[in-house]
Write an enzyme that holds these catalytic residues in place. Structure first.
Site, mmCIF file in Angstrom:
data_model
loop_
_atom_site.group_PDB
_atom_site.id
_atom_site.type_symbol
_atom_site.label_atom_id
_atom_site.label_comp_id
_atom_site.label_asym_id
_atom_site.label_seq_id
_atom_site.Cartn_x
_atom_site.Cartn_y
_atom_site.Cartn_z
ATOM 1 N N ASP A 10 36.431 22.569 3.510
ATOM 2 C CA ASP A 10 36.211 22.527 5.164
ATOM 3 C C ASP A 10 34.867 22.881 4.585
ATOM 4 O OD1 ASP A 10 36.265 22.483 7.608
ATOM 5 O OD2 ASP A 10 36.181 25.047 7.531
ATOM 6 N N ASP A 12 32.422 23.832 8.040
ATOM 7 C CA ASP A 12 31.487 24.685 9.367
ATOM 8 C C ASP A 12 32.025 26.081 9.026
ATOM 9 O OD1 ASP A 12 30.326 22.978 11.113
ATOM 10 O OD2 ASP A 12 32.413 21.524 10.922
ATOM 11 N N ASP A 209 38.021 28.165 6.261
ATOM 12 C CA ASP A 209 38.042 29.436 7.168
ATOM 13 C C ASP A 209 38.684 29.837 7.878
ATOM 14 O OD1 ASP A 209 36.842 27.394 8.534
ATOM 15 O OD2 ASP A 209 35.690 29.069 9.663
#
Length: 274
Positions: A10, A12, A209
C-alpha cells in the site's frame, strides 16, 4: 521468510502522507528494489503516470508505471469484464476519469455504470446526473473503494478526507441501489498485482497500514501480511478480532530491521546509527 518471493505494498499511510514522504520509505524501497513488487492502492485519484511523478516529487525512487495497480484500474478491468465497450459516468478526480477512459467511453446520457471515486467531483449537479442514470437508464452503481475516510497531509497539516464509501452514500440513499465495491479488501487489486508479478498468494507479503482493508483482504487470500502503524491505525491500538498480521511494526524502518535480522542475504544488514 523462506517462501518470500514478492511484495505488495500500500502507499498512503505506508510510504507517504499526502505530499510528505514518511521516514524510512526511501531506504525500504531501495532494500526491496531487486525483488518483484507492486504498489496496490484504494486511492483512484492519481493515475499510474501521475504516481510516478508524485514519487519523484517526494524524493522517492522513480519506478515504472507497471509497478502501480490502482482501484481506478481495477474498476475499469471489472467493468470491461461485465460489459465490453461500456459507457460510464464518473464522479471523482481527473485521474479516475483518465483511467476509466482507457477501458470504456464517457457517456453522461446513457451510461451503463455510474462510478464514484475519491477526490473532487461530487456536487448537486453530478449527484443529480448519477441518480437519473441509475433510476431512469438502469445504470449500475459502482464505487472504486469502500473506505469511509482517508488520511491526507495538506500544506503540512493532517486532514481526514471522505473516502469512496462516504462519497457513494448519497447515490445509494437516493436510488436504493447497493453499490458494487472494487478495492481492498475485495480480491481484484491483489489478483491483478499477482498476475503482473507471476506469483501466487502464498508467495507474497502484503505491507499495509489498515487492518480492515490491506491486511484483511490479503489474509483472506492466504497471503502473509505486515502491518505498519504509520497510518490511521496507530501505535497501541488493538487489532480487530480475528486479524493477526505476521508482522506488526511501528514503521517501515522497524519492519525492514526485522526482515534484515531474519534474512540478511535478501534485505542486507541494518544501517548503523551515527
Amino acid at each position: 521468510m523462506s517462501t518470500f518471493k514478492a511484495l505488495l505494498l500500500d502507499m498512503d499511510g505506508v510510504l507517504f502522507h499526502g505530499d510528505r514522504a514518511l521516514p524510512g520509505a526511501d531506504e525500504f524501497l531501495q532494500a526491496i528494489s531487486h525483488l518483484p513488487y507492486c504498489f496496490i492502492t484504494n486511492n483512484p485519484i492519481r493515475s499510474p503516470a501521475m504516481l510516478v511523478e508524485h514519487f519523484v516529487r517526494l524524493g522517492l525512487p522513480r519506478v515504472d508505471e507497471s509497478r502501480f495497480v490502482t482501484s481506478g484500474q481495477a474498476t475499469g478491468e471489472w467493468l470491461a469484464r461485465q460489459q465490453p465497450d461500456f459507457g460510464f459516468y464518473a464522479v471523482g478526480a481527473a485521474g479516475l476519469h483518465q483511467t476509466l477512459s482507457q477501458y470504456g467511453n464517457y457517456d453522461p446520457e446513457t451510461a451503463d455504470f455510474v462510478v464514484v471515486g475519491e477526490g473532487e467531483g461530487l456536487d448537486f449537479d453530478t449527484l443529480t446526473i448519477g441518480i437519473n442514470l441509475i433510476l431512469k437508464q438502469g445504470a449500475r452503481l459502482v464505487c472504486t473503494n469502500p473506505d469511509h475516510n482517508v488520511d491526507a497531509s495538506i500544506d503540512g497539516l493532517h486532514r481526514v478526507l471522505p473516502g469512496g464509501g462516504a462519497l457513494v452514500a448519497p447515490f445509494a440513499v437516493a436510488t436504493g441501489q447497493t453499490p458494487v465495491f472494487i478495492g481492498k479488501p475485495h480480491p481484484l487489486l491483489y489478483e491483478m498485482a499477482m498476475q503482473r508479478l507471476g506469483v501466487a498468494a502464498p508467495d507474497c507479503v502484503m505491507v499495509g497500514d489498515r487492518p480492515d482493508t490491506d491486511i484483511a483482504g490479503a489474509a483472506a487470500l492466504q497471503m502473509a501480511t505486515a502491518l505498519v502503524r504509520t497510518g490511521r491505525f496507530g501505535r497501541g491500538e488493538k487489532l480487530p478480532s480475528g486479524l493477526e498480521p505476521d508482522w506488526d511494526c511501528e514503521s517501515l524502518t522497524a519492519l525492514l530491521d526485522r526482515w534484515r535480522d531474519a534474512c540478511p542475504e535478501t534485505f542486507g544488514t541494518k544501517t548503523k546509527a551515527g
